[in-house]
Design a protein around this motif. Structure first.
Motif, PDB file in Angstrom:
ATOM      1  N   LEU A 324      31.115  63.829   2.095  1.00 25.96           N
ATOM      2  CA  LEU A 324      32.407  63.293   2.630  1.00 25.96           C
ATOM      3  C   LEU A 324      33.178  64.705   2.894  1.00 25.96           C
ATOM      4  N   GLY A 325      33.426  65.369   1.577  1.00 29.53           N
ATOM      5  CA  GLY A 325      34.471  66.484   1.752  1.00 29.53           C
ATOM      6  C   GLY A 325      33.828  67.579   2.517  1.00 29.53           C
ATOM      7  N   GLU A 326      32.655  68.016   2.511  1.00 28.69           N
ATOM      8  CA  GLU A 326      31.866  68.969   3.235  1.00 28.69           C
ATOM      9  C   GLU A 326      32.223  68.632   4.798  1.00 28.69           C
ATOM     10  N   GLY A 327      31.978  67.327   5.272  1.00 26.48           N
ATOM     11  CA  GLY A 327      32.164  66.859   6.610  1.00 26.48           C
ATOM     12  C   GLY A 327      33.586  67.223   7.064  1.00 26.48           C
ATOM     13  N   GLN A 337      39.965  71.238  -3.280  1.00 27.04           N
ATOM     14  CA  GLN A 337      38.688  71.963  -3.573  1.00 27.04           C
ATOM     15  C   GLN A 337      38.533  72.137  -5.130  1.00 27.04           C
ATOM     16  N   PRO A 338      37.310  71.685  -5.540  1.00 32.59           N
ATOM     17  CA  PRO A 338      35.976  71.220  -5.082  1.00 32.59           C
ATOM     18  C   PRO A 338      36.409  69.671  -4.812  1.00 32.59           C
ATOM     19  N   PRO A 339      35.490  68.901  -3.973  1.00 33.59           N
ATOM     20  CA  PRO A 339      35.899  67.297  -3.933  1.00 33.59           C
ATOM     21  C   PRO A 339      35.840  66.716  -5.258  1.00 33.59           C
ATOM     22  N   GLY A 340      36.632  65.903  -5.415  1.00 33.70           N
ATOM     23  CA  GLY A 340      36.729  64.798  -6.636  1.00 33.70           C
ATOM     24  C   GLY A 340      35.498  64.123  -6.995  1.00 33.70           C
ATOM     25  N   VAL A 344      38.072  62.301  -1.833  1.00 30.83           N
ATOM     26  CA  VAL A 344      38.400  63.389  -1.151  1.00 30.83           C
ATOM     27  C   VAL A 344      39.958  63.386  -0.766  1.00 30.83           C
ATOM     28  N   TYR A 345      40.472  64.350  -1.094  1.00 32.68           N
ATOM     29  CA  TYR A 345      41.950  64.582  -0.756  1.00 32.68           C
ATOM     30  C   TYR A 345      42.387  65.649   0.067  1.00 32.68           C
TER      31      TYR A 345
END
Ligand code: F0G
Length: 456
Positions: A324-327, A337-340, A344-345
Motif C-alpha cells: 500500500l505504501g509503495e503504491g 518511511q518506511p511503511p509501518g 501507512v501514514y
C-alpha cells in the motif's frame, strides 16, 4: 516464489456497498466532516483502524463455541491466562474489555496525579488516560521519528539520552515509562530490542517502573527479526518473550495483535499494585477471571495470541502494508518511511502545504479519500492531538499532520489495496483544490471522535 500471498482462504464473506462521489459528499456534510460520524454502511474500504476490525480464523470461531461463561474461574479464563503468561511471563494478568480500560486502571493504581509519564509516543487514549488521572504525558521519541521521509529501521525507539536526563532531573516525580510497540502515533514504527533493553536498564537504575503498551508486539517482534542483528534465526515467539522480559508490566489491546474483535489485559509483576488494580477492576470491569469480557472472547484471544506469531501471517501482514505504501509513493504522496506494521501514514502537512496545521490538512486529505473513493482513514494530527493544553491552556498543534490508512488484519485482498492506490491517484490529481477546516464543536477529551467541522 516471489509473490507473497494471503496465507488463508476465505470461508465467509460480507458484501461491500457501493456509493457515488455525489452521495458521499452529502454524507460528509451530514457528518459535519467527521468520518467517525459516517455510518459504516456508507464506507467502501474501511481503513479507519486495525483495531477490532480483523477477521477471525475458523479456530477462533471454534473457540467462540467452546467459551465457558461461568462467572468465576471459567475454563476459558484459564486458557487465556496460560497463553498470556506463556507469551509475556508476567505474574499477574488482569483481563479488561479493551486497552484503554487497562490504561485507566494502571494510571489510577500507580497514582500518576501530579506526576509525569514518559513514552516514545503516547497513543491518544494513553495520553488522555494519563491526563484524566491528573498526570502529565511527555513524549520523547528519537529525533529520526520527526522526519517523515527519513529511512531508519527503528523510528519507534525512545530517546535514551532524553530518558536519562528526564529521570535524573525529575526523579520520583516520574510515575512510569511506557514504550508503545509499535509506535502507533509515530507511524507504526518498531522499537529495537537494544533500545527496549537499554530503556529498561535506565528505568531500573532510577527505580522507575518500565511498561510496554504492547498492542502490536508481534508486528514489532517481526520487524526485529527482519532488521536487527542477531535475530534473523530466532522465532517471533522467543523474540516477543525477550521483549516482555525487560518490562515490569504491560497494557494490551487484544483488538490488534490479539486478532480478536474485543478484549485486552493489564499485566505486571508487583503484588501490591496488582491487588489495587484488581479492586478497581471489580468496581468497573468485572470479576478478575473475566474482566468485562465474555468467556468466548477470552477463548478467541487465547487462540489469536498463538496465530499472531505465525511467521507466514506476519510476512504477509507487513508485505501488504508495504505494498500500500509503495503504491501511494508512486502517486507522489509522501508517507512516513518506511511503511509501518499496521498502517501507512500519509504526510498531509507536506503534501498540502497550502493548508496550515490549524486548518487540519490531515482531515482535508481524509475527507478527499472518502469523497473520491469511499475510503475511510483517520487524521493523526492537530485534530487528534491539538486542543487546549490542560496545564497552560494554550492551543496545541501536533508535531506532524498525518492521515493514517490502517489495514485490518486478514480482511482485504490485494485488489482492494490496488483500488485504494487508484483512489490515491485521483486525490493526488486534485490536491491543490483541497481546503482546510475549522472546528465548530469539540469535547474536552479525545475531541476527534465527536468534533463537528466546517469546510473553509
Ligand atoms: N495503545 C495503542 C498503541 C493503541 O493503538 C490503542 C488503540 C490503544 C492503546 C487503546 O486500545 O482501543 O483497545 O482501548 N488504538 C486504536 C487505533 C483505537 O485505531 O489505533 P483500545
Amino acid at each position: 516464489m516471489k509473490t507473497i500471498i494471503e496465507p488463508f482462504r476465505i470461508k465467509s464473506v460480507e458484501p461491500l456497498r457501493m456509493t457515488t462521489p455525489e452521495e458521499r459528499l452529502e454524507f460528509l456534510k451530514e457528518a459535519d466532516w467527521n468520518l467517525f460520524r459516517i455510518p459504516a454502511r456508507h464506507i467502501l474500504i474501511d481503513l479507519l483502524t486495525d483495531s477490532g476490525t480483523g477477521a477471525m480464523s475458523s479456530e477462533q470461531w471454534a473457540g467462540i463455541m467452546r467459551g465457558d461463561e461461568s462467572y468465576a474461574g471459567a475454563e476459558s479464563w484459564f486458557r487465556f491466562e496460560a497463553r498470556v503468561r506463556e507469551l509475556t511471563g508476567f505474574k499477574h494478568i488482569i483481563p479488561t474489555h479493551q486497552g484503554r480500560a487497562a490504561e485507566r486502571i494502571l494510571f489510577a493504581s500507580l497514582g500518576v496525579a501530579g506526576k509525569v509519564v514518559l513514552s516514545n509516543t503516547h497513543f491518544d487514549t494513553t495520553r488522555a488516560n494519563v491526563e484524566a488521572a491528573g498526570g502529565e504525558a511527555i513524549d520523547i521519541p528519537v529525533a529520526e521519528a520527526l522526519h517523515p521521509g527519513l529511512e531508519h529501521p527503528f523510528k519507534g525507539n525512545i530517546d535514551l539520552e532524553a530518558l536519562e536526563r528526564q529521570l535524573a532531573e525529575r526523579g520520583s516525580s516520574v510515575a512510569c515509562v511506557i514504550v508503545t510497540i509499535t509506535n502507533n502515533s509515530g507511524g507504526g514504527q518498531p522499537a529495537s530490542m537494544e533500545n527496549l533493553r537499554l530503556a529498561s536498564e535506565i528505568c531500573h537504575r532510577h527505580e522507575i517502573p518500565f511498561y510496554l503498551d504492547a498492542c502490536r508486539f508481534a508486528e514489532n517482534a517481526f520487524f526485529i527479526k527482519l532488521r536487527e542483528k542477531g535475530y534473523s534465526e530466532r522465532s517471533v515467539e522467543s523474540i516477543a518473550q525477550e521483549i516482555f522480559s525487560f518490562a515490569d508490566g504491560a497494557t494490551f489491546s487484544a483488538k490488534k495483535d490479539g486478532l480478536a474483535n474485543i478484549g485486552g489485559f493489564l499485566a505486571g509483576n508487583d503484588d501490591t499494585l496488582a491487588r489495587n488494580e484488581q479492586e478497581l477492576l471489580i468496581l468497573t470491569e468485572g470479576f478478575p477471571t473475566y474482566g468485562g469480557l465474555a468467556g468466548r472472547d477470552l477463548e478467541a484471544i487465547a487462540v489469536g495470541l498463538k496465530e499472531v506469531v505465525d511467521e507466514d501471517y506476519l510476512r504477509y501482514r507487513l508485505a501488504s502494508v508495504r505494498y500500500l505504501g509503495e503504491g501511494l509513493v508512486r502517486h507522489g504522496i509522501p508517507i512516513i518511511q518506511p511503511p509501518g506494521g499496521h498502517a501507512v501514514y500519509l504526510d498531509a502537512g507536506s503534501f498540502l502545504p497550502h493548508i496550515p496545521p490549524r486548518e487540519l490538512p490531515g482531515q482535508a486529505l481524509a475527507c478527499a479519500f472518502y469523497e473520491l473513493g469511499g475510503v475511510r482513514g483517520v487524521e493523526i494530527g492537530t485534530l487528534m492531538f491539538g486542543g487546549k493544553d490542560p496545564k497552560t491552556g494554550e492551543e496545541r498543534v501536533a508535531p506532524l499532520e498525518l492521515l493514517r490508512l490502517a489495514v485490518p488484519r486478514r480482511v482485504y485482498t490485494q485488489s482492494h489495496v490496488d483500488y485504494v492506490v487508484e483512489v490515491a491517484g485521483e486525490v493526488a490529481a486534485k490536491s491543490h483544490e483541497l481546503r482546510g477546516f475549522k472546528i465548530v464543536e469539540e469535547s474536552q477529551h479525545l475531541r476527534h471522535f465527536t468534533a463537528r467541522l466546517q469546510r473553509l
